[in-house]
Design a protein around this motif. Structure first.
Motif, short mmCIF file in Angstrom:
data_model
loop_
_atom_site.label_atom_id
_atom_site.label_comp_id
_atom_site.label_asym_id
_atom_site.label_seq_id
_atom_site.Cartn_x
_atom_site.Cartn_y
_atom_site.Cartn_z
N VAL A 285 -28.12 -29.93 44.31
CA VAL A 285 -28.22 -29.44 45.68
C VAL A 285 -27.39 -28.18 45.87
O VAL A 285 -27.80 -27.22 46.51
N THR A 286 -26.19 -28.16 45.27
CA THR A 286 -25.30 -27.00 45.40
C THR A 286 -25.92 -25.76 44.77
O THR A 286 -25.91 -24.67 45.36
N VAL A 287 -26.47 -25.91 43.57
CA VAL A 287 -27.14 -24.79 42.90
C VAL A 287 -28.31 -24.30 43.74
O VAL A 287 -28.52 -23.10 43.92
N ALA A 288 -29.06 -25.26 44.28
CA ALA A 288 -30.22 -24.89 45.09
C ALA A 288 -29.81 -24.07 46.30
O ALA A 288 -30.45 -23.07 46.64
N LEU A 289 -28.72 -24.46 46.96
CA LEU A 289 -28.26 -23.74 48.15
C LEU A 289 -27.82 -22.32 47.79
O LEU A 289 -28.07 -21.37 48.55
N ASN A 290 -27.16 -22.14 46.65
CA ASN A 290 -26.73 -20.82 46.23
C ASN A 290 -27.93 -19.93 45.89
O ASN A 290 -27.95 -18.74 46.21
N VAL A 291 -28.91 -20.53 45.24
CA VAL A 291 -30.10 -19.77 44.87
C VAL A 291 -30.89 -19.35 46.12
O VAL A 291 -31.44 -18.26 46.18
N VAL A 292 -30.91 -20.24 47.13
CA VAL A 292 -31.63 -19.95 48.36
C VAL A 292 -31.13 -18.66 49.01
O VAL A 292 -31.90 -17.88 49.55
N ALA A 293 -29.80 -18.44 48.95
CA ALA A 293 -29.23 -17.23 49.55
C ALA A 293 -29.83 -15.98 48.93
O ALA A 293 -30.21 -15.04 49.63
N PHE B 269 -45.82 -20.67 36.11
CA PHE B 269 -44.75 -21.00 35.16
C PHE B 269 -43.49 -21.46 35.90
O PHE B 269 -42.83 -22.41 35.48
N GLY B 270 -43.16 -20.78 37.01
CA GLY B 270 -42.00 -21.19 37.80
C GLY B 270 -42.16 -22.59 38.36
O GLY B 270 -41.20 -23.37 38.40
N LEU B 271 -43.37 -22.92 38.81
CA LEU B 271 -43.64 -24.26 39.34
C LEU B 271 -43.45 -25.31 38.26
O LEU B 271 -42.78 -26.34 38.46
N LEU B 272 -44.04 -25.08 37.09
CA LEU B 272 -43.93 -26.05 35.98
C LEU B 272 -42.49 -26.16 35.48
O LEU B 272 -42.01 -27.25 35.14
N LEU B 273 -41.78 -25.02 35.45
CA LEU B 273 -40.38 -25.05 35.02
C LEU B 273 -39.53 -25.84 36.01
O LEU B 273 -38.67 -26.63 35.62
N GLY B 274 -39.78 -25.64 37.31
CA GLY B 274 -39.04 -26.37 38.33
C GLY B 274 -39.31 -27.86 38.31
O GLY B 274 -38.44 -28.66 38.66
N LEU B 275 -40.51 -28.24 37.90
CA LEU B 275 -40.86 -29.66 37.81
C LEU B 275 -40.37 -30.29 36.52
O LEU B 275 -40.50 -31.51 36.33
N ASP B 276 -39.83 -29.45 35.62
CA ASP B 276 -39.27 -29.92 34.34
C ASP B 276 -40.31 -30.69 33.52
O ASP B 276 -40.06 -31.80 33.04
N SER C 198 -40.59 -25.50 43.01
CA SER C 198 -39.88 -24.87 41.90
C SER C 198 -38.38 -24.91 42.09
O SER C 198 -37.62 -24.80 41.12
N LEU C 199 -37.93 -25.09 43.34
CA LEU C 199 -36.50 -25.16 43.63
C LEU C 199 -35.94 -26.58 43.42
O LEU C 199 -34.88 -26.76 42.82
N LEU C 200 -36.67 -27.59 43.91
CA LEU C 200 -36.14 -28.96 43.91
C LEU C 200 -37.03 -29.97 43.18
O LEU C 200 -36.78 -31.17 43.27
N GLY C 201 -38.05 -29.50 42.50
CA GLY C 201 -39.00 -30.43 41.89
C GLY C 201 -38.40 -31.36 40.86
O GLY C 201 -38.94 -32.44 40.62
N SER C 202 -37.28 -30.95 40.26
CA SER C 202 -36.73 -31.76 39.17
C SER C 202 -35.46 -32.51 39.56
O SER C 202 -34.80 -33.09 38.69
N PRO D 35 -33.07 -35.52 40.75
CA PRO D 35 -33.24 -36.98 40.55
C PRO D 35 -33.87 -37.64 41.77
O PRO D 35 -33.45 -37.42 42.90
N GLY D 36 -34.90 -38.41 41.51
CA GLY D 36 -35.61 -39.08 42.60
C GLY D 36 -36.68 -38.23 43.24
O GLY D 36 -37.41 -38.70 44.12
N GLY D 37 -36.80 -36.97 42.81
CA GLY D 37 -37.81 -36.07 43.38
C GLY D 37 -39.10 -36.13 42.60
O GLY D 37 -39.48 -37.16 42.06
N GLY D 38 -39.78 -35.00 42.52
CA GLY D 38 -41.05 -34.95 41.80
C GLY D 38 -42.08 -34.14 42.56
O GLY D 38 -41.78 -33.47 43.56
N LEU D 39 -43.30 -34.20 42.09
CA LEU D 39 -44.40 -33.43 42.68
C LEU D 39 -44.89 -34.10 43.96
O LEU D 39 -45.28 -35.27 43.95
N LEU D 40 -44.87 -33.36 45.07
CA LEU D 40 -45.34 -33.86 46.35
C LEU D 40 -46.37 -32.90 46.92
O LEU D 40 -46.36 -31.70 46.62
#
Length: 480
Positions: free
Chosen positions: A54-62, A222-229, A426-430, A432-437
């Motif tokens: 979550v922390t990494v995601a928030l920094n990247v969002v900026a 590619f970004g979508l697939l990479l984010g989904l791990d 691509s930001l939060l797809g991977s 824990p507990g997440g996934g493709l929605l």
């Protein structure tokens, strides 16, 4: 600096909207950096900081929001300068006739853009920094935020100002490229857009636009697939948190390609939509105008497409982000204990960014529509001379606004939904507990966006249409 400023001063009325866009872009960046610094300090004082994803995601969002803000501001400014130059064709041609070179005229336009960027960025940055500082003090006083030392005013705030100045200057240079095609003989006639045949023969535009769309789409995928791990390769697995950084340039490239290709496909969409509004003289002429002046019609429409796409993207991204966090919390409740405050603050940041995006888009749409109508006074005067009444001319402009709105809203909703969903996944797809929605679509809000776009398009055309039709046909035909 004196020569660019004198050119700007001579055309100051045309640049009011561009200054506002530069100010908003600068304020967007300053507010974003300030709020991100405050959010980071807030998270650091709590155990929530341990949640790495979550922390990494928030920094990247900026970083993402700032890039998007600058990109959108540059696109709107480019579109505005292209519209302004289209209306100056006769003036530029007269200057060419008395010895001025095309390069000198383009440098003059770029100088105006540099002045616009300087004024707008300083104004917007100063206002945003002041408001950010005041907001933090108010939130601390109201105990919404704990009493900490928040890094609101930092040297990093100069970065948005510098970037906005440079991108505004570059946008004016790109938007003024039509100066190079103006010939001295055009001083004898009206400002004319290139005919459809000339655009169809422009293979360079087609090749570049196609390449941008294809490369952009590949990066998005590619970004979508990479984010989904989903990759089994260890090298790629360690970078799954940065899928959004791959998808971001993909979105920029693909959308740039769509904008570049707009004169090739948008007029046909406009004409098809226009034919749905009936077979009256005014509505049929409105539908025909889209094809007769492809550059003008696509340039006007793409401004609204940008706005609807941008707002839809942020709304869908925010809703998808919230849905993915909630889904992850329900699947892994012990891992995400205490995340709710961070999500709440993040959603507030999303809401502020949506508001900034809406204002930037609205300014661009109103300015382009107004300039487009005012620059058609000779055309409207000719229609009046041929027997059209003022009411018929107004109905024609209204029909054009309606077909523009329907086409732009449909295009923008589709593009915004795709970009917003890919951005969130691509930001939060991977995590824990997440996934493709599936994309989270807040239909009431999207319906509000569509209605607001329609009202904006109609209102923006009312005042310039009234001024244009108030002239007598003879006076309108004499307008340069």
């Amino acid at each position: 600096m004196s020569r660019p400023f004198s050119a700007f001063r001579a055309n100051a009325r045309e640049h009011r909207a561009s200054i506002l866009v530069a100010a908003l872009s600068s304020a967007f960046g300053v507010a974003l950096l300030s709020s991100t610094g405050v959010l980071a300090a807030y998270i650091a004082q709590d155990d929530v900081a341990a949640h790495g994803s979550v922390t990494v995601a928030l920094n990247v969002v900026a970083v993402i929001f700032f890039i998007i803000a600058v990109y959108v501001g540059a696109i709107v400014t480019t579109n505005t300068f292209a519209t302004i130059i289209a209306g100056r064709t006769r003036t530029i041609a007269l200057l060419r006739l008395i010895g001025s070179s095309a390069q000198a005229q383009r440098r003059s336009v770029a100088g105006e853009g540099l002045t616009v960027g300087l004024i707008g960025s300083l104004l917007g940055g100063a206002i945003a920094a002041t408001l950010a500082l005041a907001a933090v003090r108010v939130f601390v006083a109201l105990r919404v935020l704990p009493d900490l030392l928040y890094p609101v005013i930092t040297p990093a705030l100069l970065a948005p100002l510098v970037v906005v100045v440079l991108t505004t200057w570059l946008a004016s240079w790109v938007g003024g490229r039509r100066v190079l095609t103006v010939t001295p003989v055009q001083a004898l006639g009206a400002a004319e857009e290139r005919p459809p045949a000339a655009l169809r023969r422009s293979r360079g535009r087609t090749v570049v636009a196609s390449a941008l769309i294809l490369v952009g789409a590949a990066l998005l995928a590619f970004g979508l697939l990479l984010g989904l791990d989903v990759f089994a390769t260890p090298v790629l697995q360690q970078y799954h948190s940065y899928g959004v950084l791959v998808a971001l340039p993909g979105g920029v490239l693909s959308f740039t390609g769509i904008i570049l290709a707009a004169p090739l496909f948008m007029p046909s969409i406009l004409r098809g939509v226009g034919l749905l509004f009936g077979h009256g003289t005014a509505t049929r002429l409105a539908a025909a105008n889209a094809v007769r002046n492809p550059e003008r019609s696509s340039r006007t429409t793409i401004g609204l497409v940008i706005g609807v796409t941008l707002i839809t993207m942020f709304v869908v991204a925010a809703q998808s982000y919230l849905q993915m966090i909630q889904e992850a919390q329900s699947n892994e409740p012990e891992l995400y204990a205490g995340v709710t405050p961070v999500v709440t603050v993040t959603m507030i940041v999303f809401s502020v960014m949506i508001g900034f995006s809406a204002v930037i888009a609205a300014v661009g749409v109103i300015n382009n529509l107004s300039l487009s109508v005012l620059q058609r006074r000779r055309e409207l005067g000719l229609l009046r001379a041929l027997g059209f009444t003022a009411q018929q001319v107004k109905r024609m402009i209204l029909a054009e606004s309606a077909q523009l709105t329907v086409s732009a809203v449909l295009t923008g909703l589709v593009l915004g939904t795709v970009y917003g969903w890919i951005g969130a996944q691509s930001l939060l797809g991977s995590i824990p507990g997440g996934g493709l929605l599936v994309p989270a679509l807040p239909w009431p809000f999207l319906a509000l966006v569509a209605v607001a776009a329609a009202v904006l398009a109609v209102v923006a055309s009312i005042a310039p249409t009234r001024r244009a039709t108030a002239l007598s046909p003879v006076a309108a035909l004499a307008v340069e």
